[in-house]
Design a protein around this motif. Structure first.
Motif, PDB file in Angstrom:
ATOM      1  N   ALA A 138       0.838  -1.205   0.000  1.00  0.00           N
ATOM      2  CA  ALA A 138       0.000   0.000   0.000  1.00  0.00           C
ATOM      3  C   ALA A 138       0.863   1.240   0.000  1.00  0.00           C
ATOM      4  CB  ALA A 138      -0.921  -0.011   1.223  1.00  0.00           C
ATOM      5  N   ALA A 139       0.397   2.282  -0.683  1.00  0.00           N
ATOM      6  CA  ALA A 139       1.119   3.555  -0.728  1.00  0.00           C
ATOM      7  C   ALA A 139       1.120   4.198   0.638  1.00  0.00           C
ATOM      8  CB  ALA A 139       0.447   4.491  -1.735  1.00  0.00           C
TER       9      ALA A 139
ATOM     10  N   ALA B 114      13.708  13.603  -2.936  1.00  0.00           N
ATOM     11  CA  ALA B 114      12.831  14.141  -3.970  1.00  0.00           C
ATOM     12  C   ALA B 114      13.480  15.316  -4.704  1.00  0.00           C
ATOM     13  CB  ALA B 114      11.505  14.593  -3.346  1.00  0.00           C
ATOM     14  N   SER B 115      14.086  16.230  -3.967  1.00  0.00           N
ATOM     15  CA  SER B 115      14.717  17.388  -4.608  1.00  0.00           C
ATOM     16  C   SER B 115      15.939  16.959  -5.422  1.00  0.00           C
ATOM     17  CB  SER B 115      15.099  18.443  -3.565  1.00  0.00           C
ATOM     18  OG  SER B 115      15.980  17.919  -2.591  1.00  0.00           O
ATOM     19  N   SER B 116      16.715  15.993  -4.895  1.00  0.00           N
ATOM     20  CA  SER B 116      17.903  15.534  -5.626  1.00  0.00           C
ATOM     21  C   SER B 116      17.522  14.871  -6.945  1.00  0.00           C
ATOM     22  CB  SER B 116      18.712  14.563  -4.764  1.00  0.00           C
ATOM     23  OG  SER B 116      19.243  15.224  -3.639  1.00  0.00           O
ATOM     24  N   ALA B 117      16.452  14.071  -6.918  1.00  0.00           N
ATOM     25  CA  ALA B 117      16.011  13.424  -8.156  1.00  0.00           C
ATOM     26  C   ALA B 117      15.631  14.474  -9.198  1.00  0.00           C
ATOM     27  CB  ALA B 117      14.823  12.513  -7.865  1.00  0.00           C
ATOM     28  N   PHE B 118      14.963  15.513  -8.757  1.00  0.00           N
ATOM     29  CA  PHE B 118      14.573  16.584  -9.674  1.00  0.00           C
ATOM     30  C   PHE B 118      15.795  17.333 -10.194  1.00  0.00           C
ATOM     31  CE2 PHE B 118      13.345  21.056 -10.319  1.00  0.00           C
ATOM     32  CZ  PHE B 118      12.399  20.904 -11.314  1.00  0.00           C
TER      33      PHE B 118
ATOM     34  N   THR C 166      -0.085   8.446  -4.588  1.00  0.00           N
ATOM     35  CA  THR C 166       0.969   7.483  -4.253  1.00  0.00           C
ATOM     36  C   THR C 166       1.563   7.700  -2.876  1.00  0.00           C
ATOM     37  OG1 THR C 166       2.735   8.867  -5.157  1.00  0.00           O
ATOM     38  CG2 THR C 166       1.593   7.385  -6.693  1.00  0.00           C
ATOM     39  N   GLY C 167       1.465   8.901  -2.334  1.00  0.00           N
ATOM     40  CA  GLY C 167       2.119   9.215  -1.072  1.00  0.00           C
ATOM     41  C   GLY C 167       3.615   9.388  -1.222  1.00  0.00           C
ATOM     42  N   LYS C 168       4.110   9.302  -2.441  1.00  0.00           N
ATOM     43  CA  LYS C 168       5.547   9.414  -2.707  1.00  0.00           C
ATOM     44  C   LYS C 168       5.994  10.867  -2.582  1.00  0.00           C
ATOM     45  CE  LYS C 168       8.881   8.606  -6.446  1.00  0.00           C
ATOM     46  NZ  LYS C 168       9.028   8.151  -7.856  1.00  0.00           N
ATOM     47  N   PRO C 169       7.153  11.146  -1.978  1.00  0.00           N
ATOM     48  CA  PRO C 169       7.662  12.522  -1.932  1.00  0.00           C
ATOM     49  C   PRO C 169       7.955  13.044  -3.342  1.00  0.00           C
ATOM     50  CG  PRO C 169       8.803  11.148  -0.336  1.00  0.00           C
ATOM     51  CD  PRO C 169       8.017  10.225  -1.219  1.00  0.00           C
ATOM     52  N   LEU C 170       7.373  14.189  -3.675  1.00  0.00           N
ATOM     53  CA  LEU C 170       7.513  14.775  -5.005  1.00  0.00           C
ATOM     54  C   LEU C 170       7.692  16.284  -4.884  1.00  0.00           C
ATOM     55  CD1 LEU C 170       4.530  12.929  -6.744  1.00  0.00           C
ATOM     56  CD2 LEU C 170       6.966  12.428  -7.114  1.00  0.00           C
TER      57      LEU C 170
END
Length: 539
Positions: A40-41, A56-60, A141-145
């Motif tokens: 589950a998310a 999240a910021s590094s991926a961006f 998703t609850g994923k950090p974005l």
């Protein structure tokens, strides 16, 4: 397992079958794609920790630096909008070699510096600026974005804007005042949007040649580009305005003392605009384009109507009662105003008594105020051609309680400081001169006309405005400005605001000015000092 993830057993049979299988069973379950287990998310409302924000910021940042707009967009919570803008950086804006330096996060917000190169046709320039982003959880998703917004790419971008590099649509201009002094947005910040409009309208005919620029192309119709970086200089043309550098400086300094304030000054004898300044959080040119209830500054027009229609005159009766009822609606005066049943129109005008005007409105028709505003003051016909975008007011015919409310600048009446300054200029001279910022000779445009006021009506208005400036509600603001002065205060109630909008207009010699300070209180408290400062500077 990532924080917030949960293992849900969805099949008892499966659990029994695989029970005790240990690590191998976990791999099998993972491999079969969740037939037996659903991951589950995370809850979208779960708090984010420092590691979530960093990841999240590094991926961006990493994807953006590599020029992979799609991957960078996938790290945001609005992949479609982010992808369109990020991919346009290289395709339309020719931006490359991006280097991002994150600063220390402040909670979920990460400030950062962007350094990049803009290159086109063998020309290159470095681009540098600072901005910030905020990390949130995705709602599904609850994923950090990264919480997407155009300012993530550049702090001056708004929704729908794009970045474009190429030859400018129109050459740059050098904007000068009435005496030839150069007016720059650095020295006179309020003129930045004005200069952009002047360039858009007159740059092609001002004698310049295009430059190569990185610009913000705005989504709004007829909105001029905002230049950010010049790769190759063109030749600037010259556009002469009617602005007075001295008056403009005074206007800029005056509005900076009060939030959400705007002012316009002009010459009553010609209609030439001497100053236009705004101090607003949204950057909007409310001085020329504002649509606000003008409060009791509208009583200049209403008084002209009452005199012209023979309802009363400056020495005639205009009883100032504690309240007045018009078609079921009760109107009152500002707190502290002492009623005077024996007041004349001049008395009630000078003290800005609402009820006096409400009681007299029964003597005219629903459309009389509209007719006087249009025919005498040139308002509300949508035909002013000032040289830039402007609003020439709205005074619609109104029945019911709005007819009375319109008379005191509430109801459906909407004006800008430009309009109110023009009303004062017409009262000062008796003649309507359409305000303008650029001479009509530059582009052969036709200025609006109106009949103006009968000499006796104009004379009575001047005497009443002089009384207001010397003994009435405008005396504190106008003190020390000399003998040839006049004023009118106003405060406009707005639903949801704790304080009314402060309005003030006045003249001194051949200069008329009007200001508004939203939520500034009574007219003399905020707008009054702004107008007085501009009048003191002269033309």
């Amino acid at each position: 397992m990532r924080k917030g993830a949960k293992v849900a057993v969805v099949s008892t049979a499966c659990a029994v079958l695989l029970g005790g299988a240990g690590y191998g069973a976990y791999n099998v379950l993972s491999a079969i794609g969740g037939d037996g287990i659903a991951l589950a998310a995370a809850d979208p409302d779960d708090p984010l920790d420092a590691e979530d924000v960093r990841e999240a910021s590094s991926a961006f940042f990493d994807a953006w630096e590599k020029g992979d707009g799609y991957a960078a967009a996938a790290a945001t919570n609005d992949e479609a909008a982010a992808g369109a803008l990020l991919n346009g950086l290289s395709e339309q804006a020719s931006v490359g070699d991006v280097r991002i330096t994150p600063q220390k996060a402040k909670g979920t917000t990460v400030p950062y510096s962007v350094r990049a190169t803009v290159s086109l046709d063998g020309r290159s320039e470095r681009l540098a600026y600072d901005t910030e982003l905020t990390v949130v959880r995705g709602r599904t998703t609850g994923k950090p974005l990264v919480d997407w917004g155009p300012t993530v790419v550049h702090p001056e971008l708004k929704e729908g804007d794009t970045l474009v590099t190429g030859p400018s649509d129109v050459p740059a201009i050098e904007t000068v005042d009435r005496d030839g002094k150069v007016l720059t947005a650095e020295e006179y910040p309020s003129l930045g949007p004005v200069v952009d409009q002047l360039r858009e309208r007159y740059g092609s005919s001002a004698g310049g040649s295009p430059s190569v620029e990185l610009v913000i192309r705005h989504a709004g119709q007829n909105a001029p580009d905002t230049p950010l970086l010049t790769l190759a200089e063109g030749k600037a043309g010259t556009v002469r305005t009617t602005i007075s550098a001295a008056a403009q400086k005074a206007a800029e300094e005056a509005v900076n003392q009060y939030p959400e304030s705007s002012v316009v000054a002009l010459k009553p004898s010609t209609g030439e605009v001497l100053a236009v300044a705004n101090h607003r959080s949204d950057g909007f040119d409310a001085a020329f384009q504002g649509r606000l209830a003008p409060g009791s500054t509208m009583k200049i027009v209403t008084a002209a109507m009452l005199i012209e229609e023979g309802v009363t005159h400056e020495g005639g009766p205009a009883p100032c009662t504690e309240d007045a009822v018009w078609q079921g609606q009760t109107f009152r005066n500002v707190t502290g105003l002492v009623p005077n049943e024996n007041a004349t129109l001049a008395d009630s005008f000078a003290r800005s008594c609402n009820t006096a005007f409400i009681k007299l409105i029964d003597e005219v028709e629903d459309d009389t105020l509209t007719r006087v505003a249009q025919e005498r003051f040139g308002l509300g016909r949508d035909d002013w051609k000032t040289g830039i975008v402007s609003f020439d007011g709205s005074v619609p015919p109104s029945g019911g309680p709005d007819r009375a409310a319109n008379a005191i600048g509430q109801g459906q009446v909407q004006l800008s400081p430009l309009d109110v300054a023009s009303v004062t200029a017409t009262a000062k001279t008796g003649a309507f001169k359409q305000p303008y910022l650029v001479s009509p000779e530059l582009d052969d445009r036709r200025l609006a006309t109106a009949r103006g006021l009968a000499p006796d009506v104009a004379a009575q208005l001047r005497r009443m405005m002089h009384l207001t400036a010397t003994q009435g509600s405008g005396r504190d603001a106008m003190r020390g400005l000399g003998p040839d002065i006049g004023a009118k205060t106003g405060s406009a109630e707005v639903d949801g605001q704790e304080l009314p909008n402060s309005w003030f207009t006045g003249y001194r010699g051949d200069v008329a000015a009007a200001a508004v300070a939203q939520q500034g209180g009574r007219g003399g408290e905020a707008a009054g000092p702004i107008v007085a400062a501009v009048l003191r500077a002269g033309g």
